[in-house]
Structure formats: C-alpha cells, structure tokens
Design a protein around this motif. Structure first.
Motif, PDB file in Angstrom:
ATOM      1  N   ARG A 192       0.840  -1.204   0.000  1.00 15.34           N
ATOM      2  CA  ARG A 192       0.000   0.000   0.000  1.00 15.34           C
ATOM      3  C   ARG A 192       0.869   1.247   0.000  1.00 15.34           C
ATOM      4  NH1 ARG A 192      -3.177   2.227   5.296  1.00 15.34           N
ATOM      5  NH2 ARG A 192      -3.614   4.310   4.467  1.00 15.34           N
ATOM      6  N   PHE A 193       1.995   1.177   0.708  1.00 15.69           N
ATOM      7  CA  PHE A 193       2.887   2.322   0.828  1.00 15.69           C
ATOM      8  C   PHE A 193       4.097   2.254  -0.106  1.00 15.69           C
ATOM      9  CE2 PHE A 193       1.167   1.501   5.169  1.00 15.69           C
ATOM     10  CZ  PHE A 193       0.399   2.652   5.300  1.00 15.69           C
ATOM     11  N   TYR A 194       4.430   1.051  -0.567  1.00 17.03           N
ATOM     12  CA  TYR A 194       5.754   0.829  -1.164  1.00 17.03           C
ATOM     13  C   TYR A 194       5.626  -0.338  -2.138  1.00 17.03           C
ATOM     14  CZ  TYR A 194      10.930   0.650  -0.692  1.00 17.03           C
ATOM     15  OH  TYR A 194      12.303   0.695  -0.882  1.00 17.03           O
ATOM     16  N   PRO A 195       5.532  -0.057  -3.448  1.00 17.11           N
ATOM     17  CA  PRO A 195       5.137  -1.083  -4.417  1.00 17.11           C
ATOM     18  C   PRO A 195       6.310  -1.956  -4.877  1.00 17.11           C
ATOM     19  CG  PRO A 195       5.437   0.993  -5.539  1.00 17.11           C
ATOM     20  CD  PRO A 195       5.688   1.271  -4.079  1.00 17.11           C
ATOM     21  N   PHE A 196       7.006  -2.547  -3.931  1.00 17.58           N
ATOM     22  CA  PHE A 196       8.189  -3.334  -4.253  1.00 17.58           C
ATOM     23  C   PHE A 196       8.157  -4.657  -3.488  1.00 17.58           C
ATOM     24  CE2 PHE A 196       9.378   1.150  -4.418  1.00 17.58           C
ATOM     25  CZ  PHE A 196       9.876   1.251  -5.712  1.00 17.58           C
ATOM     26  N   ASP A 197       8.804  -5.661  -4.069  1.00 18.34           N
ATOM     27  CA  ASP A 197       9.063  -6.919  -3.374  1.00 18.34           C
ATOM     28  C   ASP A 197      10.449  -6.830  -2.743  1.00 18.34           C
ATOM     29  OD1 ASP A 197       6.637  -8.124  -4.044  1.00 18.34           O
ATOM     30  OD2 ASP A 197       7.410  -8.774  -5.985  1.00 18.34           O
ATOM     31  N   PHE A 198      10.521  -7.105  -1.463  1.00 17.22           N
ATOM     32  CA  PHE A 198      11.782  -6.992  -0.734  1.00 17.22           C
ATOM     33  C   PHE A 198      11.724  -7.920   0.466  1.00 17.22           C
ATOM     34  CE2 PHE A 198       8.866  -4.219   1.446  1.00 17.22           C
ATOM     35  CZ  PHE A 198       9.150  -4.463   2.788  1.00 17.22           C
ATOM     36  N   THR A 199      12.891  -8.179   1.042  1.00 22.36           N
ATOM     37  CA  THR A 199      12.976  -8.767   2.377  1.00 22.36           C
ATOM     38  C   THR A 199      13.934  -7.921   3.187  1.00 22.36           C
ATOM     39  OG1 THR A 199      12.562 -11.016   1.571  1.00 22.36           O
ATOM     40  CG2 THR A 199      13.523 -10.799   3.763  1.00 22.36           C
ATOM     41  N   LEU A 200      13.506  -7.574   4.396  1.00 15.18           N
ATOM     42  CA  LEU A 200      14.338  -6.837   5.350  1.00 15.18           C
ATOM     43  C   LEU A 200      14.673  -7.775   6.503  1.00 15.18           C
ATOM     44  CD1 LEU A 200      15.581  -4.298   6.698  1.00 15.18           C
ATOM     45  CD2 LEU A 200      13.276  -3.775   7.564  1.00 15.18           C
ATOM     46  N   PHE A 201      15.968  -8.006   6.714  1.00 16.05           N
ATOM     47  CA  PHE A 201      16.436  -8.802   7.844  1.00 16.05           C
ATOM     48  C   PHE A 201      17.012  -7.854   8.894  1.00 16.05           C
ATOM     49  CE2 PHE A 201      16.817 -11.555   4.148  1.00 16.05           C
ATOM     50  CZ  PHE A 201      16.339 -12.777   4.591  1.00 16.05           C
ATOM     51  N   VAL A 202      16.656  -8.092  10.162  1.00 17.23           N
ATOM     52  CA  VAL A 202      17.229  -7.339  11.277  1.00 17.23           C
ATOM     53  C   VAL A 202      17.828  -8.350  12.249  1.00 17.23           C
ATOM     54  CG1 VAL A 202      16.844  -5.623  13.085  1.00 17.23           C
ATOM     55  CG2 VAL A 202      15.457  -5.560  10.996  1.00 17.23           C
TER      56      VAL A 202
ATOM     57  N   GLN B 252      13.873  -7.836  -4.433  1.00 19.66           N
ATOM     58  CA  GLN B 252      13.336  -8.983  -5.152  1.00 19.66           C
ATOM     59  C   GLN B 252      12.398  -8.581  -6.278  1.00 19.66           C
ATOM     60  OE1 GLN B 252      11.651 -10.731  -1.679  1.00 19.66           O
ATOM     61  NE2 GLN B 252      13.561 -11.685  -1.023  1.00 19.66           N
ATOM     62  N   THR B 253      12.444  -7.310  -6.629  1.00 22.26           N
ATOM     63  CA  THR B 253      11.608  -6.831  -7.717  1.00 22.26           C
ATOM     64  C   THR B 253      12.461  -6.586  -8.950  1.00 22.26           C
ATOM     65  OG1 THR B 253       9.829  -5.275  -8.238  1.00 22.26           O
ATOM     66  CG2 THR B 253      11.802  -4.366  -7.208  1.00 22.26           C
ATOM     67  N   ALA B 254      11.833  -6.337 -10.076  1.00 24.49           N
ATOM     68  CA  ALA B 254      12.557  -6.145 -11.335  1.00 24.49           C
ATOM     69  C   ALA B 254      12.976  -4.704 -11.546  1.00 24.49           C
ATOM     70  CB  ALA B 254      11.685  -6.606 -12.507  1.00 24.49           C
ATOM     71  N   GLU B 255      12.665  -3.841 -10.607  1.00 24.47           N
ATOM     72  CA  GLU B 255      12.994  -2.420 -10.692  1.00 24.47           C
ATOM     73  C   GLU B 255      14.014  -2.053  -9.610  1.00 24.47           C
ATOM     74  OE1 GLU B 255      11.709  -0.693 -13.093  1.00 24.47           O
ATOM     75  OE2 GLU B 255      10.188  -2.148 -13.743  1.00 24.47           O
ATOM     76  N   GLN B 256      14.637  -0.890  -9.794  1.00 20.88           N
ATOM     77  CA  GLN B 256      15.501  -0.386  -8.738  1.00 20.88           C
ATOM     78  C   GLN B 256      14.681  -0.084  -7.485  1.00 20.88           C
ATOM     79  OE1 GLN B 256      17.498   3.002 -10.603  1.00 20.88           O
ATOM     80  NE2 GLN B 256      19.416   1.845 -10.563  1.00 20.88           N
ATOM     81  N   LEU B 257      15.291  -0.358  -6.348  1.00 24.69           N
ATOM     82  CA  LEU B 257      14.673  -0.118  -5.046  1.00 24.69           C
ATOM     83  C   LEU B 257      15.340   1.106  -4.428  1.00 24.69           C
ATOM     84  CD1 LEU B 257      12.628  -1.777  -3.171  1.00 24.69           C
ATOM     85  CD2 LEU B 257      14.671  -2.532  -1.974  1.00 24.69           C
TER      86      LEU B 257
END
Length: 293
Positions: A100-110, A128-133
């Motif tokens: 809703r806020f951020y149209p990207f596929d990603f994983t954030l590890f902490v 994990q998306t096909a575009e620059q993040l």
C-alpha cells in the motif's frame, strides 16, 4: 517477545517492528533502554523512510503513494528467521500492507547479536523486484539518561569521533511537523567535537548531524563509570533527540542512512536525497555496534 542472553547482558526484542525493548546489564541489574509512556517506544527500526516525507507522500512512476513517518517497518510483525540464544534474526517480507505504501518486493532482515562488549545490530535489504529499489534505513534507540540513575541528564556529554570535527546540522523547520529547511548550519551546542547536554538544545526538535566521516558517538559523565558508545561507520548521518519540552530522561542516538524531506518539496522516490538505490536482485547491508562500559 524474543530474548537473547550472554554472561553480561540480556536483550529483549519485540517481533512487532523488530524493536529492541530491553538491554540489561546483568551485574548492575539496570536497563540501558528507555521504557516509559512519556514516549511509548524504545528503539524503532526506520524503513523505508526516515522522518517525514512532504505531505506524508511521495511519487513513483507518476503515482502518489502515502508514506508514514519513519516508514512502516515499526508497525509490521517480523518472522523469526533464527534465534540461537545469543543471536536473533527477524525478517519482514513485502506483503499486502507494505505494498500500500511501497510497491516493491523486498525482504528486510534485522539481526541482534550480543557480544562481551554489548550489542551489534545489523540490517540487510534484498531487492526482489525487477525495478531499482530506493530506500532509507535507520535505527532509533532511546537510552536511559542518566545511566543506572547516576547523575542527571545535564551531567552527560556527547563526544563525536574523530575529535577534529567542525560539527554541522540540518536546520529544522516545524509546519508543525519537523522537516528540513534545506540549510546546513553550525551545531551551536557543540564545542569542537563535544556537546554538553541540555534540554534547551532540543527546543526545535531533532538534531540531524551531517558531517561526513563521523565514526562514533560516546555518551559519558563524570557522575558514573558507565558509558554508551554507538559506532557509525555504515551510516552517513546521526540524529540526536529527546522529547522536547518534557525534561525526559532519555537520549536517542540514531544512525541514519537517509533524511527527512525538505519542507515544501514532495519528491520522486528515485530522486530522493540521501536514499540508497538497490538494483534488482541485489542486497545491501548496514550494521552498528552499541558498546557498553
């Protein structure tokens, strides 16, 4: 709630927001991390935004998206990747709420890892998306000051490393929310690389220090043997904050890789000042140490 422990320290981390809630000195039986409803947070993770975005929004490929203050990670429940009792890794995958806020596929590890000297916090972002993040990443730990109740807030000094810095800060304007004005000014509270803490210096809110080359920040006082050191090698900026007008007994020392917006300028995400850009399929890692004496 997750717990890790070694001979010297206990850390507790909430899966919601991957937030450090306690960091306890076992021999002294005291907590370094703030816990009080005056400011009901402890050490939020800031992702994928830091501070305020203009109009609480930004543009990406011609479409406007909402963005909460400091991003959305603090409101998400992270999954447990691993906990061996000393080292904990939590992860957040993109989902319907984040898109809703951020149209990207990603994983954030902490990752939180206790050492003989304190705690290491690490962040890893996978695109994990096909575009620059495009993203910002930061941490917002609030340290109890005085440490272990020894002395008062204004007995403490913040010392920056190295010692030859001419400290500068971003001028903050309130609209009423805090944004940058776009100007860089002298850090008036500093004498060389040191700041003798006082509450008046926070009347305008947060203090974002923009010096390239800061390696670390030390909190100390002649009233106590205890010290807190935060390393900054992986972070371009550092923010100091306590709740203005409250005489609060905490100080946030916040490693930032990213900045709030300049007031009046809603921006295209890929052009956002100080953001990190991550190509498709790539990862980026940041870490900092909290060294406790």
């Amino acid at each position: 709630m997750q717990k890790i422990e070694n001979e010297k320290f206990i850390a507790e981390i909430n899966e919601r927001g991957a937030e450090l809630t306690h960091l306890v000195n076992k021999s002294g039986n005291f907590d370094y991390i703030w816990n009080d409803d005056l400011w009901p947070k402890h050490a939020p993770v800031l992702f994928p935004a830091i501070g305020r975005t203009e109009n609480d929004a930004y543009y990406y490929q011609g479409k406007e998206y909402e963005m909460p203050q400091h991003g959305f990670a603090a409101d998400q429940v992270f999954e447990i990747e691993d906990n061996d009792g000393i080292k904990l890794t939590l992860k957040l995958n993109a989902n319907e709420a984040t898109r809703r806020f951020y149209p990207f596929d990603f994983t954030l590890f902490v990752t939180f890892e206790l050492t003989d000297e304190g705690l290491v916090l690490s962040f890893k972002i996978e695109n994990q998306t096909a575009e620059q993040l495009s993203f910002s990443i930061g941490s917002h730990p609030a340290f109890n000051l005085p440490i272990n109740g020894e002395g008062e807030f204004e007995d403490y000094t913040v010392t920056f490393e190295p010692s030859n810095l001419d400290l500068k800060q971003y001028k903050i304007v309130k609209t009423p929310n805090p944004y940058r004005s776009g100007d860089v000014i002298d850090l008036k509270a500093a004498k060389g690389s040191q700041i003798a803490l006082n509450y008046e210096m926070f009347d305008d809110g947060l203090i974002i220090i923009q010096n390239d080359g800061i390696k670390g920040v030390l909190i100390s006082s002649p009233k106590t043997k205890h010290q807190i050191h935060v390393s900054l090698d992986d972070f371009r900026y550092v923010c100091l904050w306590t709740k203005e007008g409250a005489n609060a007994k905490f100080l946030c020392v916040e490693p930032f890789q990213g900045l709030p917006d300049v007031a009046g300028h809603e921006v295209e995400l890929l052009e956002k000042e100080a953001n990190s850009i991550l190509d498709p399929g790539k990862t980026r890692e940041f870490s900092y140490d909290i060294t406790l004496k």
